[in-house]
Design a protein around this motif. Structure first.
Motif, mmCIF file in Angstrom:
data_model
loop_
_atom_site.group_PDB
_atom_site.id
_atom_site.type_symbol
_atom_site.label_atom_id
_atom_site.label_comp_id
_atom_site.label_asym_id
_atom_site.label_seq_id
_atom_site.Cartn_x
_atom_site.Cartn_y
_atom_site.Cartn_z
ATOM 1 N N PHE A 247 0.012 8.685 8.897
ATOM 2 C CA PHE A 247 -0.220 8.000 10.170
ATOM 3 C C PHE A 247 0.705 6.788 10.241
ATOM 4 O O PHE A 247 0.783 5.997 9.294
ATOM 5 C CB PHE A 247 -1.667 7.540 10.292
ATOM 6 N N VAL A 248 1.408 6.643 11.357
ATOM 7 C CA VAL A 248 2.268 5.474 11.556
ATOM 8 C C VAL A 248 1.430 4.364 12.165
ATOM 9 O O VAL A 248 0.790 4.538 13.209
ATOM 10 C CB VAL A 248 3.465 5.810 12.458
ATOM 11 N N ILE A 249 1.406 3.230 11.493
ATOM 12 C CA ILE A 249 0.579 2.090 11.908
ATOM 13 C C ILE A 249 1.450 0.844 11.994
ATOM 14 O O ILE A 249 2.399 0.676 11.233
ATOM 15 C CB ILE A 249 -0.603 1.879 10.935
ATOM 16 N N GLU A 250 1.096 0.003 12.946
ATOM 17 C CA GLU A 250 1.910 -1.173 13.253
ATOM 18 C C GLU A 250 1.050 -2.429 13.213
ATOM 19 O O GLU A 250 -0.049 -2.459 13.752
ATOM 20 C CB GLU A 250 2.525 -1.027 14.649
ATOM 21 N N TYR A 251 1.564 -3.462 12.557
ATOM 22 C CA TYR A 251 1.057 -4.815 12.744
ATOM 23 C C TYR A 251 1.868 -5.439 13.876
ATOM 24 O O TYR A 251 3.105 -5.384 13.859
ATOM 25 C CB TYR A 251 1.258 -5.668 11.491
ATOM 26 N N THR A 252 1.190 -6.051 14.843
ATOM 27 C CA THR A 252 1.913 -6.668 15.949
ATOM 28 C C THR A 252 1.229 -7.960 16.362
ATOM 29 O O THR A 252 0.086 -8.228 15.984
ATOM 30 C CB THR A 252 2.008 -5.688 17.142
ATOM 31 N N ALA A 253 1.920 -8.776 17.123
ATOM 32 C CA ALA A 253 1.375 -10.044 17.632
ATOM 33 C C ALA A 253 2.204 -10.463 18.841
ATOM 34 O O ALA A 253 3.270 -9.904 19.115
ATOM 35 C CB ALA A 253 1.412 -11.139 16.563
ATOM 36 N N ASP A 254 1.712 -11.458 19.555
ATOM 37 C CA ASP A 254 2.416 -12.030 20.715
ATOM 38 C C ASP A 254 2.630 -11.006 21.828
ATOM 39 O O ASP A 254 3.678 -11.003 22.492
ATOM 40 C CB ASP A 254 3.781 -12.617 20.318
ATOM 41 N N LYS A 295 6.204 12.195 14.439
ATOM 42 C CA LYS A 295 6.168 13.459 15.171
ATOM 43 C C LYS A 295 5.059 14.397 14.716
ATOM 44 O O LYS A 295 4.803 15.393 15.398
ATOM 45 C CB LYS A 295 7.506 14.201 14.992
ATOM 46 N N LYS A 296 4.390 14.115 13.594
ATOM 47 C CA LYS A 296 3.641 15.176 12.930
ATOM 48 C C LYS A 296 2.135 15.186 13.170
ATOM 49 O O LYS A 296 1.493 16.216 12.962
ATOM 50 C CB LYS A 296 3.928 15.135 11.424
ATOM 51 N N ILE A 297 1.524 14.077 13.596
ATOM 52 C CA ILE A 297 0.064 14.041 13.725
ATOM 53 C C ILE A 297 -0.354 14.613 15.074
ATOM 54 O O ILE A 297 0.001 14.088 16.129
ATOM 55 C CB ILE A 297 -0.479 12.610 13.566
ATOM 56 N N ARG A 298 -1.137 15.677 15.031
ATOM 57 C CA ARG A 298 -1.539 16.359 16.256
ATOM 58 C C ARG A 298 -2.942 15.941 16.703
ATOM 59 O O ARG A 298 -3.719 15.405 15.920
ATOM 60 C CB ARG A 298 -1.487 17.877 16.057
ATOM 61 N N PHE A 299 -3.229 16.185 17.962
ATOM 62 C CA PHE A 299 -4.545 15.922 18.531
ATOM 63 C C PHE A 299 -5.399 17.191 18.393
ATOM 64 O O PHE A 299 -4.894 18.302 18.566
ATOM 65 C CB PHE A 299 -4.430 15.535 20.007
ATOM 66 N N ILE A 300 -6.682 17.009 18.091
ATOM 67 C CA ILE A 300 -7.547 18.188 18.025
ATOM 68 C C ILE A 300 -7.704 18.766 19.429
ATOM 69 O O ILE A 300 -7.583 18.067 20.434
ATOM 70 C CB ILE A 300 -8.942 17.860 17.449
#
Length: 304
Positions: A247-254, A295-300
């Motif tokens: 899973f691609v996860i992001e820390y973000t702010a502002d 590209k790889k994680i699909r939705f059920i």
């Protein structure tokens, strides 16, 4: 400011192949906190008021189970249900009580490309009852956006606008940024060959928290795959990682806050000089690993 019945992005439910390991990562390294547990699922909160912002579900393969928004009033649930089918989606259930930790009443729909979206009212909140709880300064507050890959961005965009009241904030060469409140975007739609998950963004208190979180991840053996930098659309600081099950996860702010006066940007408004990958010009390009993981994680799929 014109409002959307969708309210605010609350949580995402994902399937993971090793539930215990995923919980250890998202609590010990990513800095969420377990708030509830069932036989096959774990519910994790941020430092904000939502009961949970991420739920992990035991599965044979990684996937996205649903994305949940918290709406302001019961009438919004009715409005969403009424508008969904005429806009090309499908109502799966509700309004009906939610049978999981956090509770509330929900309408569950599928968009035209099969993604399952839930809209909940009356769900449990933490505000006030745990004021004495020690809050980590480098922990995520909430999920601020999810990015969906889409084989037909125009189709998906029209559904989010017509059924859910989203508005376009910016259109780049490869992505449409959609908002349902003051956040510049809660959903972004990326041009792609298939309908998969691109990434999930967790908002941190500030830039310092993003940097401290990125350092903590690197120390734990989870390298930065893109960043640290500052995006154009949304103006947010970013640091991307590939977590368990890719899973691609992001820390973000502002994250930029906008209103109806915001001028929608076109692709020509969002171009960088050759070799630049963020506003600052300090970020390296996204790694090959993150490009594949996006590209790889699909939705059920929901079948009636």
């Amino acid at each position: 400011m014109s409002t959307s019945p969708a309210g605010q992005l609350r949580s995402i439910a994902i399937g993971v192949t090793d539930l215990d390991a995923a919980e250890r990562f998202y609590t010990g390294t990513w800095h969420l906190e377990t708030v509830a547990r069932t036989g096959d699922a774990v519910y994790l909160r941020g430092t904000g008021s939502f009961h949970h912002i991420l739920s992990l579900h035991r599965g044979a393969q990684p996937d996205v189970r649903n994305l949940t928004f918290s709406v302001a009033a019961p009438a919004d649930l009715v409005s969403i249900a009424q508008r969904t089918e005429s806009a090309g989606g499908r109502v799966i259930s509700g309004p009906a009580p939610v049978d999981e930790p956090g509770g509330g009443t929900a309408v569950v729909i599928a968009d035209p490309q099969g993604r399952i979206l839930r809209f909940v009212h009356g769900d449990e909140r933490h505000a006030g009852k745990d004021a004495q709880r020690e809050v980590k300064k480098d922990a995520p507050v909430r999920i601020t956006h999810a990015v969906f890959n889409s084989a037909d961005v125009a189709l998906a965009q029209k559904f989010f606008e017509d059924a859910l009241g989203f508005r376009l904030s910016d259109r780049t060469r490869i992505m449409a940024f959609m908002r349902c409140n003051a956040d510049h975007h809660s959903i972004a739609l990326a041009d792609a060959d298939s309908n998969t998950l691109n990434h999930i963004a967790f908002v941190m208190p500030d830039l310092d928290a993003v940097m401290r979180g990125a350092g903590r991840m690197s120390d734990a053996g989870w390298p930065i795959e893109w960043g640290v930098g500052r995006h154009g659309p949304g103006n947010n600081v970013f640091a991307y990682f590939v977590g368990p099950d890719d899973f691609v996860i992001e820390y973000t702010a502002d994250v930029l806050q906008v209103d109806d006066s915001y001028q929608v940007g076109a692709p020509s408004d969002w171009t960088w000089p050759p070799g630049r990958f963020d506003q600052w010009g300090v970020s390296k390009p996204p790694s090959d690993r993150i490009k594949q993981a996006q590209k790889k994680i699909r939705f059920i799929e929901h079948t009636q």
